[in-house]
Design an enzyme around this catalytic site. Structure first.
Site, mmCIF file in Angstrom:
data_model
loop_
_atom_site.group_PDB
_atom_site.id
_atom_site.type_symbol
_atom_site.label_atom_id
_atom_site.label_comp_id
_atom_site.label_asym_id
_atom_site.label_seq_id
_atom_site.Cartn_x
_atom_site.Cartn_y
_atom_site.Cartn_z
ATOM 1 N N TYR A 1 -138.072 -53.916 66.079
ATOM 2 C CA TYR A 1 -136.840 -53.013 65.849
ATOM 3 C C TYR A 1 -136.706 -52.801 64.319
ATOM 4 O O TYR A 1 -135.637 -52.815 63.759
ATOM 5 C CB TYR A 1 -135.523 -53.762 66.187
ATOM 6 C CG TYR A 1 -135.334 -53.719 67.888
ATOM 7 C CD1 TYR A 1 -135.300 -52.495 68.493
ATOM 8 C CD2 TYR A 1 -135.087 -54.965 68.544
ATOM 9 C CE1 TYR A 1 -134.920 -52.547 69.815
ATOM 10 C CE2 TYR A 1 -134.949 -54.849 69.926
ATOM 11 C CZ TYR A 1 -134.747 -53.486 70.470
ATOM 12 O OH TYR A 1 -134.610 -53.401 71.766
ATOM 13 N N ASN B 1 -128.179 -52.945 77.361
ATOM 14 C CA ASN B 1 -128.455 -51.870 78.345
ATOM 15 C C ASN B 1 -129.721 -51.794 78.773
ATOM 16 O O ASN B 1 -130.333 -50.771 79.382
ATOM 17 C CB ASN B 1 -128.471 -50.433 77.340
ATOM 18 C CG ASN B 1 -129.486 -50.658 76.085
ATOM 19 O OD1 ASN B 1 -129.989 -51.651 76.041
ATOM 20 N ND2 ASN B 1 -129.183 -49.667 74.976
HETATM 21 P P1 IDP Z 1 -132.695 -46.895 72.390
HETATM 22 O O1 IDP Z 1 -132.785 -48.522 72.845
HETATM 23 O O2 IDP Z 1 -132.051 -46.135 73.353
HETATM 24 O O3 IDP Z 1 -134.086 -46.158 71.585
HETATM 25 P P2 IDP Z 1 -131.834 -47.410 69.396
HETATM 26 O O4 IDP Z 1 -131.099 -46.370 68.785
HETATM 27 O O5 IDP Z 1 -133.125 -47.323 69.212
HETATM 28 O O6 IDP Z 1 -131.799 -47.063 71.188
HETATM 29 O O7 IDP Z 1 -131.276 -48.905 69.400
HETATM 30 C C1 IDP Z 1 -132.035 -50.050 69.957
HETATM 31 C C2 IDP Z 1 -131.177 -50.889 70.587
HETATM 32 O O8 IDP Z 1 -130.058 -51.361 69.763
HETATM 33 C C3 IDP Z 1 -130.397 -50.287 71.622
HETATM 34 O O9 IDP Z 1 -131.023 -50.176 73.022
HETATM 35 C C4 IDP Z 1 -129.245 -51.052 71.812
HETATM 36 O O10 IDP Z 1 -129.344 -52.308 72.808
HETATM 37 C C5 IDP Z 1 -128.856 -51.470 70.409
HETATM 38 N N1 IDP Z 1 -127.880 -50.620 69.744
HETATM 39 C C6 IDP Z 1 -128.096 -49.504 69.274
HETATM 40 N N2 IDP Z 1 -126.911 -49.150 68.596
HETATM 41 C C7 IDP Z 1 -126.116 -50.082 68.727
HETATM 42 C C8 IDP Z 1 -124.803 -50.135 68.373
HETATM 43 O O11 IDP Z 1 -124.024 -49.229 67.655
HETATM 44 N N3 IDP Z 1 -124.158 -51.292 68.793
HETATM 45 C C9 IDP Z 1 -124.922 -52.271 69.184
HETATM 46 N N4 IDP Z 1 -126.195 -52.216 69.618
HETATM 47 C C10 IDP Z 1 -126.735 -51.265 69.474
#
Ligand code: IDP
Ligand code: MG
Length: 152
Positions: A51, A114
């Site tokens: 990450y 998610n």
């Molecule tokens: P993605 O998994 O759809 O590619 P990313 O923007 O790469 O999304 O973010 C990685 C993971 O970080 C997401 O799947 C989610 O679990 C977590 N995440 C992203 N944005 C947020 C936020 O605003 N609050 C809390 N967790 C977040």
């Protein structure tokens, strides 16, 4: 045709909720081929590498502690435009914005739980797959791929 490989993770919430089978089933029904798969618990170093793009975001600490909190299932998935195709099946990051019929809309409620990770580009897929798998852990699905290409 562009046959691609991508990294899919059933994150710890998917494992603890018993949703791994449903998630794999959706990928397989689409015709994607499993090339590698393992149940594992990620250490902090690998989680931070995976990450890294989010290292300055306020949720980074929670993200790393969650992804290391329990076992996850890591997979290498292969198929036509598999990077974008898997992202389409997974749905938008926030389950409330995801289309019904996607994994996140059908099974998840919040952005922090998610369920699934899918690489967002070919370059990310290559980088992320190397964090989870050695090249020797990828099996050949050449015959299945050829049959699939012939039938499609
Ligand atoms: P993605 O998994 O759809 O590619 P990313 O923007 O790469 O999304 O973010 C990685 C993971 O970080 C997401 O799947 C989610 O679990 C977590 N995440 C992203 N944005 C947020 C936020 O605003 N609050 C809390 N967790 C977040
Ligand atoms: Mg992402």
């Amino acid at each position: 045709m562009a046959i691609e490989r991508t990294l899919i993770l059933c994150k710890p919430d998917a494992v603890s909720r018993g949703l791994v089978g449903d998630i794999i089933s959706r990928l397989e029904r689409r015709g994607y081929l499993l090339i590698a798969m393992k149940l594992m618990q990620l250490d902090g170093e690998r989680a931070r590498a995976h990450y890294a793009e989010h290292k300055d975001r306020p949720f980074f600490g929670d993200l790393v502690s969650f992804i290391t909190s329990g076992p996850l299932v890591a997979m290498c998935v292969e198929g036509e435009s598999a990077v974008d195709g898997c992202r389409q099946l997974i749905g938008a990051t926030n389950p409330l914005s995801a289309d019904v019929g996607t994994i996140r809309a059908d099974f998840a409620q919040t952005i922090g739980r998610n369920l699934v990770h899918g690489s967002d580009s070919k370059a990310s897929a290559e980088r992320e797959l190397a964090i989870f798998f050695d090249a020797s852990e990828h099996v050949s699905r050449k015959h299945d791929l050829e049959r699939w290409l012939k039938d499609s």
